[in-house]
Write an enzyme that holds these catalytic residues in place. Structure first.
Site, mmCIF file in Angstrom:
data_model
loop_
_atom_site.group_PDB
_atom_site.id
_atom_site.type_symbol
_atom_site.label_atom_id
_atom_site.label_comp_id
_atom_site.label_asym_id
_atom_site.label_seq_id
_atom_site.Cartn_x
_atom_site.Cartn_y
_atom_site.Cartn_z
ATOM 1 N N ASN A 237 0.606 -1.071 -0.066
ATOM 2 C CA ASN A 237 -0.268 0.005 -0.066
ATOM 3 C C ASN A 237 0.918 1.217 0.063
ATOM 4 O O ASN A 237 1.748 1.147 0.520
ATOM 5 C CB ASN A 237 -0.709 0.109 1.236
ATOM 6 C CG ASN A 237 -1.988 -0.833 1.387
ATOM 7 O OD1 ASN A 237 -2.403 -1.262 0.142
ATOM 8 N ND2 ASN A 237 -2.449 -1.268 2.493
ATOM 9 N N LYS B 224 12.491 -16.216 -8.149
ATOM 10 C CA LYS B 224 11.937 -15.187 -8.993
ATOM 11 C C LYS B 224 11.272 -15.721 -10.198
ATOM 12 O O LYS B 224 11.812 -16.670 -11.029
ATOM 13 C CB LYS B 224 13.130 -14.121 -9.396
ATOM 14 C CG LYS B 224 12.335 -13.019 -10.309
ATOM 15 C CD LYS B 224 13.317 -12.086 -11.097
ATOM 16 C CE LYS B 224 12.565 -11.118 -11.689
ATOM 17 N NZ LYS B 224 13.445 -10.338 -12.556
ATOM 18 N N ASP C 38 -7.311 -8.914 10.279
ATOM 19 C CA ASP C 38 -7.334 -7.367 10.473
ATOM 20 C C ASP C 38 -6.935 -7.240 11.978
ATOM 21 O O ASP C 38 -7.301 -7.640 12.810
ATOM 22 C CB ASP C 38 -8.848 -7.165 10.599
ATOM 23 C CG ASP C 38 -8.969 -5.429 10.500
ATOM 24 O OD1 ASP C 38 -8.360 -4.952 11.329
ATOM 25 O OD2 ASP C 38 -9.986 -5.081 9.697
ATOM 26 N N ILE C 39 -5.523 -6.611 12.041
ATOM 27 C CA ILE C 39 -4.692 -6.399 13.172
ATOM 28 C C ILE C 39 -5.698 -5.884 14.144
ATOM 29 O O ILE C 39 -5.813 -6.101 15.406
ATOM 30 C CB ILE C 39 -3.555 -5.977 12.822
ATOM 31 C CG1 ILE C 39 -2.578 -6.694 12.176
ATOM 32 C CG2 ILE C 39 -2.701 -5.812 14.279
ATOM 33 C CD1 ILE C 39 -1.620 -5.950 11.229
ATOM 34 N N PHE D 270 -6.881 4.304 11.991
ATOM 35 C CA PHE D 270 -6.733 5.704 10.838
ATOM 36 C C PHE D 270 -7.762 5.068 9.823
ATOM 37 O O PHE D 270 -7.859 3.728 9.286
ATOM 38 C CB PHE D 270 -5.427 5.810 10.248
ATOM 39 C CG PHE D 270 -4.869 6.799 11.243
ATOM 40 C CD1 PHE D 270 -4.624 8.185 10.704
ATOM 41 C CD2 PHE D 270 -4.290 6.451 12.432
ATOM 42 C CE1 PHE D 270 -3.948 9.029 11.653
ATOM 43 C CE2 PHE D 270 -3.366 7.513 13.192
ATOM 44 C CZ PHE D 270 -3.254 8.664 12.822
ATOM 45 N N LYS E 2 -15.809 1.967 9.489
ATOM 46 C CA LYS E 2 -14.716 1.347 10.004
ATOM 47 C C LYS E 2 -14.758 1.464 11.648
ATOM 48 O O LYS E 2 -14.307 0.407 12.444
ATOM 49 C CB LYS E 2 -13.347 1.726 9.545
ATOM 50 C CG LYS E 2 -13.162 1.126 8.206
ATOM 51 C CD LYS E 2 -11.998 1.875 7.141
ATOM 52 C CE LYS E 2 -12.158 1.407 5.879
ATOM 53 N NZ LYS E 2 -11.021 1.834 5.266
ATOM 54 N N LYS F 245 -14.793 -2.502 13.315
ATOM 55 C CA LYS F 245 -13.617 -2.703 13.726
ATOM 56 C C LYS F 245 -13.630 -2.484 15.530
ATOM 57 O O LYS F 245 -12.612 -3.133 16.046
ATOM 58 C CB LYS F 245 -12.406 -2.074 13.249
ATOM 59 C CG LYS F 245 -12.157 -2.239 11.952
ATOM 60 C CD LYS F 245 -11.029 -1.443 11.130
ATOM 61 C CE LYS F 245 -11.028 -1.725 9.742
ATOM 62 N NZ LYS F 245 -9.508 -2.247 9.451
HETATM 63 O O1 C5P Z 1 -7.045 -0.584 5.595
HETATM 64 P P1 C5P Z 1 -8.206 0.065 6.561
HETATM 65 O O2 C5P Z 1 -8.908 1.179 5.700
HETATM 66 O O3 C5P Z 1 -9.112 -0.840 6.852
HETATM 67 O O4 C5P Z 1 -7.500 0.625 7.816
HETATM 68 C C1 C5P Z 1 -8.296 1.218 8.705
HETATM 69 C C2 C5P Z 1 -7.558 0.918 10.301
HETATM 70 O O5 C5P Z 1 -7.375 -0.695 10.334
HETATM 71 C C3 C5P Z 1 -6.106 1.387 10.301
HETATM 72 O O6 C5P Z 1 -6.090 1.914 11.508
HETATM 73 C C4 C5P Z 1 -5.329 0.155 10.038
HETATM 74 O O7 C5P Z 1 -3.895 0.255 10.626
HETATM 75 C C5 C5P Z 1 -6.069 -0.978 10.692
HETATM 76 N N1 C5P Z 1 -5.812 -2.284 9.823
HETATM 77 C C6 C5P Z 1 -5.203 -3.337 10.589
HETATM 78 N N2 C5P Z 1 -5.231 -4.649 9.856
HETATM 79 C C7 C5P Z 1 -5.668 -4.744 8.728
HETATM 80 C C8 C5P Z 1 -6.071 -3.799 8.076
HETATM 81 C C9 C5P Z 1 -6.208 -2.488 8.635
HETATM 82 O O8 C5P Z 1 -4.896 -3.104 11.695
HETATM 83 N N3 C5P Z 1 -5.476 -5.966 8.119
#
Ligand code: C5P
Length: 416
Positions: A218, A297, A314-315, A331, A345, A349
């Site tokens: 990203n 490769k 999703d952490i 964020f 979100k 989340k």
């Molecule tokens: O990518 P996304 O817009 O969903 O990110 C929103 C929040 O979720 C951010 O704080 C990002 O660090 C967190 N995130 C995460 N693990 C993921 C995708 C996003 O912790 N796999």
């Protein structure tokens, strides 16, 4: 960061303060300022502009600070002692007192034509200017525009005072007295609700390999996450920064964990969460990884038109499931319908707050040094206007600190 232990073995007392002295009769007051700062356990190094040396000698500041004084950008001897990059790294805080109209103008233009301005460009430390000049010079719209520009880029401005001036006139332009400057510094370092609390911050992108050469990722410079880590550490928190690959140096006094993939970031975060009070997810985590990683490769002929992907964990969502969970802030970087996506979100989340910013504009967001954001929480929405990421980080950490304090007090009330 006054009077706190560092994670990287730095001094436990006081700060490393870099004092810039520019040309003005008030330079004599800065000698006393150095003495008072040292009495408060700060380590002080001094840089003088050439104009400053017409008012006070470098030897005076050397004697009072106990360190050689930096005078020249290109002086071989001072380069050997401490060059502009080492001085920039040394500083926890830079104070320019007195700050003349000239040095303010040069800083506002991003010039680096002497040691002081070069250090200010190279540092990640907060910078405060303490202006001192004739009141008409201070009120001149050019000076005011320069000061406003510096504020926009995260500089703090302390003073000036009103009173009798060295030129015999009366007005706004006197440098603050050393006592008042010391108060500003100690207030900045005063104990905050997040003092000694553990904050885990993720930053930067993750890289998901296809083979040893190629990856998907990203866009993310990591600047916002690193600025938050620096501001939180400066506010007295114990900070653990877990970062994907960036071009940035880890901030001072922060425990740094370097990872590459989302799976590695997940593992690193999960190890820290049981001991953490606040979690800030500023990383741009890749939502998917290639299902298969080639050990060598691949030739471009090996790729078909489709790439099989597997969802990454999703952490932040996993963090929000912990019981008890840390205060969890995410964020949302969005190109459109920013509020809608951010609020979704925030709810999906299970976050305490979400910080939303629009990306894809000419200024702000990815790679930029400035940003404006909206923060959504149970307290409603708070707008943070466009400013440097350094200054924004301090404001956000201030907000998070207050919210953490309120939440802690509320939960004590509920138990009672
Ligand atoms: O990518 P996304 O817009 O969903 O990110 C929103 C929040 O979720 C951010 O704080 C990002 O660090 C967190 N995130 C995460 N693990 C993921 C995708 C996003 O912790 N796999």
């Amino acid at each position: 960061m006054a009077k706190r232990c560092s994670l990287r073995g730095k001094s436990t007392m006081g700060q490393s303060i870099l004092l810039g002295v520019s040309g003005g009769i008030a330079a004599y007051k800065s000698v006393d300022l150095v003495r008072r700062l040292r009495e408060n356990n700060h380590t002080v190094r001094v840089i003088m502009t050439s104009a400053a040396q017409s008012f006070v000698t470098p030897l005076t500041f050397q004697a009072i600070s106990g360190h050689p004084v930096g005078c020249d950008l290109l002086d071989a001897a001072s380069e050997a002692a401490m060059d502009h990059i080492s001085l920039a790294r040394f500083a926890d805080q830079i104070i320019i007192a007195p700050a003349s109209a000239d040095v303010i103008a040069r800083l506002a233009q991003g010039m680096a034509n002497d040691l002081l301005t070069a250090v200010c460009l190279a540092t990640t430390a907060p910078i405060a200017i303490v202006p001192a000049m004739n009141h008409r010079m201070w009120h001149n719209p050019l000076t005011q525009a320069n000061v406003a520009r510096l504020q926009q880029f995260g500089y703090a401005v302390w003073g000036p005072d009103e009173g009798a001036q060295a030129c015999g006139e009366y007005g706004l332009g006197r440098m603050l007295e050393p006592d008042a400057i010391v108060k500003h510094i100690e207030n900045k370092n005063s104990v905050t609700p997040i003092h000694s609390k553990t904050i885990v911050i993720t930053a930067g992108p993750t890289r998901e390999p296809l083979d040893p050469v190629r990856f998907i990722s990203n866009r993310s410079s990591g600047k916002m996450g690193y600025a938050l880590a620096a501001a939180a550490a400066h506010s007295g928190a114990k900070v653990i920064l877990i970062s994907g690959p960036t071009a940035l140096a880890p901030p001072k006094n922060v425990e740094f964990i370097s990872i590459e993939t989302a799976a590695q970031m997940y593992e690193a975060v999960m190890q820290q969460i049981p001991h953490c009070d606040i979690f800030i997810g500023a990383a741009a985590v890749a939502d998917f990884r290639p299902t298969a990683v080639a050990p060598q490769k691949s030739s471009k002929n090996d790729f078909s038109n489709t790439l099989a992907l597997t969802a990454n964990p999703d952490i932040i969502h996993a963090v929000a499931q912990f019981k008890p969970k840390p205060l969890t802030i995410g964020f949302a970087a969005e190109t459109h319908d920013v509020k809608l996506h951010a609020m979704r979100k925030w709810v999906d989340k299970g976050l305490d707050a979400i910080i939303a910013n629009q990306v894809g504009l000419a200024e702000g967001g990815f790679d930029s040094d400035v940003n404006s954001v909206d923060l959504y929480s149970a307290n409603g929405a708070t707008h943070f206007p466009q400013q440097s990421k350094t200054e924004l980080a301090y404001r956000l950490i201030g907000w998070i600190s207050n919210y953490y304090d309120k939440q802690t007090k509320d939960s004590i009330k509920n138990i009672g």
